[in-house]
Design a protein around this motif. Structure first.
Motif, PDB file in Angstrom:
ATOM      1  N   LEU A   1     -82.559  -3.061 -40.290  1.00 17.04           N
ATOM      2  CA  LEU A   1     -83.861  -3.601 -40.671  1.00 17.04           C
ATOM      3  C   LEU A   1     -84.593  -4.130 -39.440  1.00 17.04           C
ATOM      4  CD1 LEU A   1     -85.898  -4.321 -42.900  1.00 17.04           C
ATOM      5  CD2 LEU A   1     -84.712  -6.525 -43.127  1.00 17.04           C
ATOM      6  N   GLY A   2     -83.872  -4.813 -38.560  1.00 11.41           N
ATOM      7  CA  GLY A   2     -84.485  -5.344 -37.346  1.00 11.41           C
ATOM      8  C   GLY A   2     -85.035  -4.252 -36.442  1.00 11.41           C
ATOM      9  N   ALA A   3     -84.291  -3.171 -36.281  1.00 13.29           N
ATOM     10  CA  ALA A   3     -84.737  -2.070 -35.417  1.00 13.29           C
ATOM     11  C   ALA A   3     -85.969  -1.383 -35.997  1.00 13.29           C
ATOM     12  CB  ALA A   3     -83.602  -1.063 -35.218  1.00 13.29           C
ATOM     13  N   VAL A   4     -85.962  -1.151 -37.291  1.00 13.87           N
ATOM     14  CA  VAL A   4     -87.114  -0.516 -37.930  1.00 13.87           C
ATOM     15  C   VAL A   4     -88.320  -1.452 -37.872  1.00 13.87           C
ATOM     16  CG1 VAL A   4     -88.014   0.345 -40.127  1.00 13.87           C
ATOM     17  CG2 VAL A   4     -85.721   0.998 -39.370  1.00 13.87           C
ATOM     18  N   HIS A   5     -88.081  -2.726 -38.114  1.00 13.03           N
ATOM     19  CA  HIS A   5     -89.154  -3.724 -38.038  1.00 13.03           C
ATOM     20  C   HIS A   5     -89.716  -3.788 -36.622  1.00 13.03           C
ATOM     21  CE1 HIS A   5     -90.328  -8.205 -37.978  1.00 13.03           C
ATOM     22  NE2 HIS A   5     -91.322  -7.530 -38.510  1.00 13.03           N
ATOM     23  N   PHE A   6     -88.858  -3.761 -35.619  1.00 14.59           N
ATOM     24  CA  PHE A   6     -89.298  -3.760 -34.219  1.00 14.59           C
ATOM     25  C   PHE A   6     -90.264  -2.610 -33.973  1.00 14.59           C
ATOM     26  CE2 PHE A   6     -88.971  -2.248 -29.881  1.00 14.59           C
ATOM     27  CZ  PHE A   6     -89.112  -3.403 -29.137  1.00 14.59           C
ATOM     28  N   TRP A   7     -89.862  -1.411 -34.375  1.00 16.89           N
ATOM     29  CA  TRP A   7     -90.730  -0.247 -34.177  1.00 16.89           C
ATOM     30  C   TRP A   7     -92.054  -0.456 -34.893  1.00 16.89           C
ATOM     31  CZ3 TRP A   7     -93.132   2.944 -37.577  1.00 16.89           C
ATOM     32  CH2 TRP A   7     -93.839   3.995 -37.001  1.00 16.89           C
ATOM     33  N   TRP A   8     -92.006  -0.971 -36.100  1.00 16.66           N
ATOM     34  CA  TRP A   8     -93.204  -1.150 -36.922  1.00 16.66           C
ATOM     35  C   TRP A   8     -94.196  -2.096 -36.255  1.00 16.66           C
ATOM     36  CZ3 TRP A   8     -94.912   1.266 -41.201  1.00 16.66           C
ATOM     37  CH2 TRP A   8     -95.886   0.644 -41.981  1.00 16.66           C
ATOM     38  N   TRP A   9     -93.734  -3.278 -35.851  1.00 15.12           N
ATOM     39  CA  TRP A   9     -94.705  -4.218 -35.308  1.00 15.12           C
ATOM     40  C   TRP A   9     -95.021  -3.988 -33.849  1.00 15.12           C
ATOM     41  CZ3 TRP A   9     -92.376  -7.024 -31.611  1.00 15.12           C
ATOM     42  CH2 TRP A   9     -91.099  -7.506 -31.817  1.00 15.12           C
ATOM     43  N   GLU A  10     -94.265  -3.150 -33.161  1.00 11.98           N
ATOM     44  CA  GLU A  10     -94.648  -2.802 -31.792  1.00 11.98           C
ATOM     45  C   GLU A  10     -95.898  -1.935 -31.764  1.00 11.98           C
ATOM     46  OE1 GLU A  10     -93.781  -3.949 -28.803  1.00 11.98           O
ATOM     47  OE2 GLU A  10     -92.488  -5.320 -29.878  1.00 11.98           O
ATOM     48  N   PHE A  11     -96.341  -1.493 -32.931  1.00  9.26           N
ATOM     49  CA  PHE A  11     -97.608  -0.777 -33.022  1.00  9.26           C
ATOM     50  C   PHE A  11     -98.746  -1.636 -32.465  1.00  9.26           C
ATOM     51  CE2 PHE A  11    -101.302   0.857 -35.503  1.00  9.26           C
ATOM     52  CZ  PHE A  11    -101.292   2.147 -35.012  1.00  9.26           C
ATOM     53  N   ALA A  12     -98.587  -2.966 -32.546  1.00  2.00           N
ATOM     54  CA  ALA A  12     -99.600  -3.883 -32.015  1.00  2.00           C
ATOM     55  C   ALA A  12     -99.711  -3.794 -30.485  1.00  2.00           C
ATOM     56  CB  ALA A  12     -99.297  -5.320 -32.440  1.00  2.00           C
ATOM     57  N   LEU A  13     -98.760  -3.166 -29.827  1.00  4.65           N
ATOM     58  CA  LEU A  13     -98.852  -3.005 -28.366  1.00  4.65           C
ATOM     59  C   LEU A  13    -100.043  -2.140 -27.966  1.00  4.65           C
ATOM     60  CD1 LEU A  13     -95.108  -2.485 -27.398  1.00  4.65           C
ATOM     61  CD2 LEU A  13     -96.542  -4.469 -26.875  1.00  4.65           C
TER      62      LEU A  13
ATOM     63  N   ASP B   1     -92.904 -11.335 -26.368  1.00  7.61           N
ATOM     64  CA  ASP B   1     -93.597 -10.129 -26.809  1.00  7.61           C
ATOM     65  C   ASP B   1     -94.873 -10.499 -27.572  1.00  7.61           C
ATOM     66  OD1 ASP B   1     -93.330  -7.052 -27.426  1.00  7.61           O
ATOM     67  OD2 ASP B   1     -93.777  -8.026 -29.342  1.00  7.61           O
ATOM     68  N   THR B   2     -94.762 -11.476 -28.437  1.00  8.55           N
ATOM     69  CA  THR B   2     -95.920 -11.916 -29.222  1.00  8.55           C
ATOM     70  C   THR B   2     -96.993 -12.503 -28.303  1.00  8.55           C
ATOM     71  OG1 THR B   2     -94.548 -12.297 -31.165  1.00  8.55           O
ATOM     72  CG2 THR B   2     -96.660 -13.449 -31.092  1.00  8.55           C
ATOM     73  N   LEU B   3     -96.585 -13.273 -27.317  1.00  3.43           N
ATOM     74  CA  LEU B   3     -97.544 -13.855 -26.373  1.00  3.43           C
ATOM     75  C   LEU B   3     -98.223 -12.768 -25.532  1.00  3.43           C
ATOM     76  CD1 LEU B   3     -95.505 -16.994 -25.268  1.00  3.43           C
ATOM     77  CD2 LEU B   3     -97.509 -16.930 -26.793  1.00  3.43           C
ATOM     78  N   ILE B   4     -97.496 -11.715 -25.198  1.00  2.00           N
ATOM     79  CA  ILE B   4     -98.085 -10.597 -24.455  1.00  2.00           C
ATOM     80  C   ILE B   4     -99.201  -9.956 -25.271  1.00  2.00           C
ATOM     81  CG2 ILE B   4     -97.626  -8.231 -23.650  1.00  2.00           C
ATOM     82  CD1 ILE B   4     -94.863  -9.239 -22.722  1.00  2.00           C
ATOM     83  N   LYS B   5     -99.027  -9.905 -26.571  1.00  2.19           N
ATOM     84  CA  LYS B   5    -100.031  -9.279 -27.449  1.00  2.19           C
ATOM     85  C   LYS B   5    -101.275 -10.144 -27.610  1.00  2.19           C
ATOM     86  CE  LYS B   5     -96.470  -6.792 -29.897  1.00  2.19           C
ATOM     87  NZ  LYS B   5     -95.497  -6.900 -30.974  1.00  2.19           N
ATOM     88  N   GLY B   6    -101.200 -11.397 -27.178  1.00  2.00           N
ATOM     89  CA  GLY B   6    -102.398 -12.234 -27.167  1.00  2.00           C
ATOM     90  C   GLY B   6    -102.361 -13.377 -28.159  1.00  2.00           C
ATOM     91  N   ARG B   7    -103.183 -14.378 -27.870  1.00  2.00           N
ATOM     92  CA  ARG B   7    -103.273 -15.585 -28.694  1.00  2.00           C
ATOM     93  C   ARG B   7    -103.710 -15.259 -30.126  1.00  2.00           C
ATOM     94  NH1 ARG B   7    -102.802 -20.489 -28.313  1.00  2.00           N
ATOM     95  NH2 ARG B   7    -103.098 -21.180 -26.199  1.00  2.00           N
ATOM     96  N   GLU B   8    -104.628 -14.330 -30.256  1.00  2.00           N
ATOM     97  CA  GLU B   8    -105.099 -13.955 -31.598  1.00  2.00           C
ATOM     98  C   GLU B   8    -103.948 -13.401 -32.444  1.00  2.00           C
ATOM     99  OE1 GLU B   8    -108.000 -10.598 -33.444  1.00  2.00           O
ATOM    100  OE2 GLU B   8    -108.838 -11.774 -31.770  1.00  2.00           O
TER     101      GLU B   8
END
Length: 189
Positions: free
Chosen positions: A51-63, A127-134
């Protein structure tokens, strides 16, 4: 090809290795039920890792929202993805024969597995901070709670001597993470 597209290919390869290793390990359990009987902790944490690996791929779309890439962000994201592969090797190591050896190996190496699990939450924050404050703000207050809870679960699991406790920690994390993913990441935006 843009920087995100280039990175996505390598991240997918690394995550694919982790997912393949866990699925292969689970399939061995189906193929050899006598040799793997009673290894419920390994099954639960396999599901957590999948679940973690699939979730990682999913939210890395924000990159894709990162306008300015550099080598160190690239290395960071690849390192983060590599944590999933490293955890998968601790769940399903190479060249371990027999039920006792597999079970014993995971239990003996649980500190390393759960240290990587804990480290993944620090990587998550960066990772979240890299994606920005918003992006950070959009995750809400529960994001911080999730990071702390995951780290606490990892620290407790590193120290426990009880397989049942490890199993229940994993089931609790799996349930909570499933709710988190469903509520926050129901759609790929």
């Amino acid at each position: 090809m843009d920087a995100y597209g280039h990175l996505r290919i390598l991240v997918s390869l690394i995550l694919g290795l982790a997912i393949t290793r866990v699925l292969s390990g689970l399939s061995r359990r189906l193929q050899e039920p006598i040799k793997t009987n009673g290894m419920h902790v390994q099954i639960v944490w396999s599901l957590v890792l999948l679940l973690g690996a699939v979730h990682f791929w999913w939210w890395e779309f924000a990159l894709r929202l990162i306008a300015q890439w550099n080598f160190w962000i690239y290395i960071f994201v690849l390192s983060y993805a590599s944590l999933f592969f490293l955890m998968s090797t601790l769940l399903y190591p190479d060249h371990i024969q027999g039920q006792v050896d597999r079970e014993d190996f995971f239990f003996r190496r649980r500190s390393a597995f759960f240290a990587l699990f804990a480290i993944s939450f620090a990587f998550d924050l960066v990772d979240t901070l890299i994606k920005g404050r918003e992006h950070l703000t959009s995750l809400g207050v529960w994001y911080g709670f999730r990071l702390v809870a995951g780290t606490v679960v990892a620290l407790i699991a590193m120290r426990t001597e009880d397989n049942r406790k490890l199993m229940w920690l994993g089931l609790g994390w799996l349930a909570g993470n499933t709710v988190w993913i469903t509520v926050l990441y129901g759609a790929l935006n």
